[in-house]
Design a protein around this motif. Structure first.
Motif, PDB file in Angstrom:
ATOM      1  N   LYS A   1     -20.418 -22.011  57.997  1.00  0.00           N
ATOM      2  CA  LYS A   1     -19.393 -21.128  58.423  1.00  0.00           C
ATOM      3  C   LYS A   1     -17.997 -22.011  58.843  1.00  0.00           C
ATOM      4  N   LEU A   2     -18.296 -23.382  59.444  1.00  0.00           N
ATOM      5  CA  LEU A   2     -17.253 -24.138  59.746  1.00  0.00           C
ATOM      6  C   LEU A   2     -16.402 -24.551  58.513  1.00  0.00           C
TER       7      LEU A   2
ATOM      8  N   VAL B   1     -14.591 -20.577  59.602  1.00  0.00           N
ATOM      9  CA  VAL B   1     -14.824 -19.960  60.764  1.00  0.00           C
ATOM     10  C   VAL B   1     -14.532 -20.761  61.974  1.00  0.00           C
ATOM     11  N   ILE B   2     -14.053 -20.021  62.999  1.00  0.00           N
ATOM     12  CA  ILE B   2     -13.628 -20.804  64.348  1.00  0.00           C
ATOM     13  C   ILE B   2     -14.725 -20.331  65.208  1.00  0.00           C
TER      14      ILE B   2
ATOM     15  N   ASN C   1     -13.424 -19.711  78.723  1.00  0.00           N
ATOM     16  CA  ASN C   1     -13.701 -21.303  79.081  1.00  0.00           C
ATOM     17  C   ASN C   1     -12.572 -21.923  78.237  1.00  0.00           C
ATOM     18  N   HIS C   2     -11.830 -21.428  77.391  1.00  0.00           N
ATOM     19  CA  HIS C   2     -10.567 -21.859  76.330  1.00  0.00           C
ATOM     20  C   HIS C   2     -11.274 -23.262  75.673  1.00  0.00           C
ATOM     21  N   GLU C   3     -12.457 -22.754  75.074  1.00  0.00           N
ATOM     22  CA  GLU C   3     -13.089 -23.996  74.251  1.00  0.00           C
ATOM     23  C   GLU C   3     -13.324 -23.498  72.523  1.00  0.00           C
ATOM     24  N   TYR C   4     -12.819 -24.365  72.020  1.00  0.00           N
ATOM     25  CA  TYR C   4     -12.834 -23.816  70.510  1.00  0.00           C
ATOM     26  C   TYR C   4     -13.241 -25.257  69.760  1.00  0.00           C
ATOM     27  N   VAL C   5     -14.009 -24.803  68.522  1.00  0.00           N
ATOM     28  CA  VAL C   5     -14.399 -25.749  67.555  1.00  0.00           C
ATOM     29  C   VAL C   5     -14.023 -25.113  66.042  1.00  0.00           C
TER      30      VAL C   5
ATOM     31  N   SER D   1     -22.982 -22.841  73.524  1.00  0.00           N
ATOM     32  CA  SER D   1     -23.124 -21.504  73.071  1.00  0.00           C
ATOM     33  C   SER D   1     -22.213 -20.997  72.516  1.00  0.00           C
ATOM     34  N   LEU D   2     -21.066 -21.658  71.646  1.00  0.00           N
ATOM     35  CA  LEU D   2     -19.875 -21.006  71.012  1.00  0.00           C
ATOM     36  C   LEU D   2     -20.300 -20.206  69.927  1.00  0.00           C
ATOM     37  N   LYS D   3     -19.599 -19.161  69.714  1.00  0.00           N
ATOM     38  CA  LYS D   3     -19.693 -17.878  68.844  1.00  0.00           C
ATOM     39  C   LYS D   3     -18.479 -17.860  68.121  1.00  0.00           C
ATOM     40  N   PRO D   4     -18.505 -17.312  66.669  1.00  0.00           N
ATOM     41  CA  PRO D   4     -17.209 -16.953  66.086  1.00  0.00           C
ATOM     42  C   PRO D   4     -16.162 -16.363  66.772  1.00  0.00           C
ATOM     43  N   ALA D   5     -14.950 -16.682  66.990  1.00  0.00           N
ATOM     44  CA  ALA D   5     -14.098 -16.321  67.904  1.00  0.00           C
ATOM     45  C   ALA D   5     -12.927 -16.155  67.274  1.00  0.00           C
ATOM     46  N   LYS D   6     -11.817 -15.567  67.956  1.00  0.00           N
ATOM     47  CA  LYS D   6     -10.387 -15.548  67.665  1.00  0.00           C
ATOM     48  C   LYS D   6      -9.647 -16.561  68.445  1.00  0.00           C
ATOM     49  N   HIS D   7      -8.920 -17.573  67.914  1.00  0.00           N
ATOM     50  CA  HIS D   7      -8.297 -18.460  68.585  1.00  0.00           C
ATOM     51  C   HIS D   7      -7.093 -18.046  69.134  1.00  0.00           C
ATOM     52  N   PRO D   8      -6.368 -18.313  70.141  1.00  0.00           N
ATOM     53  CA  PRO D   8      -5.262 -17.958  70.735  1.00  0.00           C
ATOM     54  C   PRO D   8      -3.932 -18.251  69.947  1.00  0.00           C
TER      55      PRO D   8
END
Length: 76
Positions: free
Chosen positions: A8-9, A13-14, A20-24, A62-69
């Motif tokens: 996915k990366l 996929v983000i 917590n404002h954490e993104y990979v 435990s990061l999940k697919p998310a919407k980046h700001p």
């Protein structure tokens, strides 16, 4: 799970945690590269990490697919 997260990366996929404002994520310039550089963002800043570290961060935080700001979300 990590094989799926890596796949996915690699297609854009983000992964993140908006509380917590954490993104990979993998920048578009790295898509299709054999050994891509990923980005880890938190409140402290933005850091380059290799794929192994990106997958470790996704797992331990435990990061999940998310919407980046800023970048939004992928269409995948």
């Amino acid at each position: 799970m990590m094989i799926l997260a890596e796949a996915k990366l690699r297609v854009g996929v983000i992964y993140g945690d908006s509380e917590n404002h954490e993104y990979v994520y993998m920048p578009a310039s790295e898509l299709g590269v054999k050994d891509p550089v990923c980005v880890y963002e938190d409140r402290e800043g933005r850091f380059d990490v290799d794929m192994h570290e990106a997958l470790r961060l996704i797992r331990v935080r435990s990061l999940k697919p998310a919407k980046h700001p800023i970048w939004g979300e992928s269409s995948c």
